[in-house]
Write an enzyme that holds these catalytic residues in place. Sequence first.
Site, PDB file in Angstrom:
ATOM      1  N   ALA A  68       8.909  39.040  30.431  1.00 42.71           N
ATOM      2  CA  ALA A  68      10.112  38.653  31.167  1.00 42.71           C
ATOM      3  C   ALA A  68       9.743  37.454  32.031  1.00 42.71           C
ATOM      4  O   ALA A  68       8.557  37.187  32.255  1.00 42.71           O
ATOM      5  CB  ALA A  68      10.553  39.807  32.057  1.00 42.71           C
ATOM      6  N   GLY A 107       7.529  42.247  28.276  1.00 40.80           N
ATOM      7  CA  GLY A 107       8.828  42.253  27.596  1.00 40.80           C
ATOM      8  C   GLY A 107       8.757  41.627  26.217  1.00 40.80           C
ATOM      9  O   GLY A 107       9.555  41.971  25.335  1.00 40.80           O
ATOM     10  N   GLU A 110       7.588  44.366  24.066  1.00 43.09           N
ATOM     11  CA  GLU A 110       8.688  45.348  23.986  1.00 43.09           C
ATOM     12  C   GLU A 110       9.777  44.861  23.021  1.00 43.09           C
ATOM     13  O   GLU A 110      10.355  45.653  22.269  1.00 43.09           O
ATOM     14  CB  GLU A 110       9.237  45.605  25.388  1.00 43.09           C
ATOM     15  CG  GLU A 110       8.268  46.378  26.279  1.00 43.09           C
ATOM     16  CD  GLU A 110       8.732  46.475  27.705  1.00 43.09           C
ATOM     17  OE1 GLU A 110       8.911  47.629  28.186  1.00 43.09           O
ATOM     18  OE2 GLU A 110       8.938  45.417  28.341  1.00 43.09           O
ATOM     19  N   GLU A 130       2.120  44.859  32.757  1.00 44.68           N
ATOM     20  CA  GLU A 130       3.004  44.997  33.921  1.00 44.68           C
ATOM     21  C   GLU A 130       2.300  45.604  35.138  1.00 44.68           C
ATOM     22  O   GLU A 130       2.600  45.244  36.280  1.00 44.68           O
ATOM     23  CB  GLU A 130       4.214  45.869  33.555  1.00 44.68           C
ATOM     24  CG  GLU A 130       5.268  45.169  32.711  1.00 44.68           C
ATOM     25  CD  GLU A 130       4.973  45.202  31.218  1.00 44.68           C
ATOM     26  OE1 GLU A 130       5.868  44.856  30.426  1.00 44.68           O
ATOM     27  OE2 GLU A 130       3.829  45.552  30.834  1.00 44.68           O
TER      28      GLU A 130
END
Length: 697
Positions: A68, A107, A110, A130
């Site tokens: 992200a 992300g 993911e 993370e």
Amino acid sequence: MGAPGVSELVSMRTDGGVAVITIDNPPVNAMKHEVRLGLLDLVSRAAGDPDSSAVVLACAGRTFVAGADITEFGQPPRQPTAIAVIEAIEACLKPVIAALHGTPLGGGLELALGCHFRIAAPGTRLGLPEIKLGIIPGAGGTQRLPRLVGIEKAMTMILSGEPIPAREALDAGLIDEIVEGDLIAGAVSFARRVVTEKRPLVLARNRDERLASARDLAAFDAAAANYTKRAKGQNAPAAAVAALRGALTLPVADALKRERDLFLELVAGDQSKAQRHIFFAEREAAKVADIAGAKARDIRRAAVIGAGTLGGGIAMCFANAGIPVAVVETSAEALSRGLDTVTRNYRNTAARGGLSTEEMEARIARIAGTTDLTAIADADIVVEAVFEDMGVKQEVFGKLDRIAKSDAVIASNTSYLDIDALARSTARPQAVLGMHFFSPANVMRLLEVVRGAATSPETLATAIAVGRKLGKVPAIVGVCHGFVGNRMLRLRSVEAERLLLEGALPQDVDGALTDFGFPMGPFAMADLAGLDVGWRMRKAQGLSAPIADQLCERGRYGQKTLRGFYLYEPGSRSPKPDAEVEQLIVDTAAQRGIVRSPLGKETMLERLLFPMINEGARILQEGIAQRPGDIDVIWVYGYGFPIYRGGPMHYADSVGLGYVRDQLMAFAHSTGDDRHRPSPLLEELAAAGKGFASLGT
Ligand code: T1G
């Protein structure tokens, strides 16, 4: 590249009946809002496009999505979220293949876990880091990853935050294929095979078979405890465990909801704010505005002068980075002692499985010991790591100046001394600077790069590039006694001794800092480093430490003499309080007419941290450090300041500079020590109601 959709950053083209969606958001394809918008748009279009039978998701540039966009954290969420994009991919009735290269992280991984298949280029490193930002995966990683690789592997990856190489990912079931050569072409042909072979499209979220055999919660909790016990004070590890446990105990939709709730709580918390601050500060710390265009020289060979603890560790850094290094000592005994330590360190690492025998032997082979100083003649960089004495170092620098090749960088690993004075003992001060490694140099990540008055931009750029190549976090500082870290540490050490005289015991003071999150307090650290090192320094500078000096006079040098501020059993590093030390403290206080009284933990903590923060402000004002974030990075990576508190300057902002100022005034009054008077910069910021952050990261 293909036709853009609603976002310039994401485009699509068709290749032989396969829709290829490409993200292009340099430098790391962070999944910012515009990328998510573009992805959702084009995935939906591809899903409904009658001309394509499969979809490939890929990225331009150096890496697949590396997560992200961290700069968006803390801002109001904007739709679509990463979860919405992943759900759109999962809803696609055509096979969706993620084509991975570089570092698909967070992300980004993911997103790939939402696809039906994942293929990767060799050299790809995949992970969910993370936890290093004080959060947990927030877009399904804690549920989809264990369903592919099993709960144990997922726990290791999520709680360590460390990426794994493609080969390991293939063996673990995280990816389906490693593709040599053209990745996109490989992905398109993989997609066609899936279509022609009518391979079932099973989503990771529905693959419970890998979890079926892992529903032993006791085993899970025991394994998890191994991680969380080492993460004292941090919130994210326990949250990651709770989310992962949901994979074993909850239906996937509920477990995904729990993950999201935990993620949202953490991302809004102070710990993640602090760790995000360090993420960006670490990258800023190596930037120096006025050398922007300078070209770093290539470093093919290195040399280290001195095979002591630091010299040996520095040589290992070069060898670990693939750079042949000569280690020069004054005597054969000292040389073999130093190289034996290096070999022993490598053997211990290999024994723990941290290194293959081949790689260990390759690294040892890169280190060439000698007592002949002329061996440095072909080195591109020379790092001096001899005894911490100006006279000795100047003599060595004079010799290096005469032997080293004309464009060599000549660096000193001094932790205190005047780099400009060392530079003046050569005819090439422009090639001289400080490279201050931290012990153990092959482990500690910080590298204080000390810029001298005459250091050229190329020399500085070269040292920064070398620091990065050695896997260090370079922070650029100016010349003053003790540079940034040790200069601030001095204030803390003085205060720690004062607290002893006023009423505390070594274990109380150390406890105040370890409760705050430091791995070790000042007295246990002094015993580890050896009290005689500081004693020699203080005597050379005409300084004193009432208790430490007396301990040294009694031959108590710390762990190496099994007695220092604490007692140590032979072979043990765990400190035991010593009544003799307590009596010495009580007597010394009485001799000085100091009435001892109990001190609160909070008081001791502020007395230890605020004076060094104040010194940090002076360092900024003098330009010895460029940014408050540089000081934070130095303390986090060099002195064990808890990363989830963001370093001393960030911490000061979280407490409020007005309060820090007022407390310092009180300390100045109670101790009579003028150094506690708030520095002009701190005064100014406090008066303006601002923090150090207002000065830029
Ligand atoms: N967001 C924003 N900027 C980023 C970024 C990111 N994720 N990653 C890197 N940058 C910037 C960085 O600040 C620098 O900027 C430039 O890119 C190059 O980076 C939902 C919520 C990918 C291994 O934690 O580990 O996804 O200094 O110098 O050494 O569950 O960057 O040039 O102005 O570090 O080659 C998870 C973070 C996010 C990965 C490349 N992802 N990045 O290293 O280059 S949380 C991460 C890295 C998440 C989800 C959650 C490294 C790298 P500037 P660099 P590098």
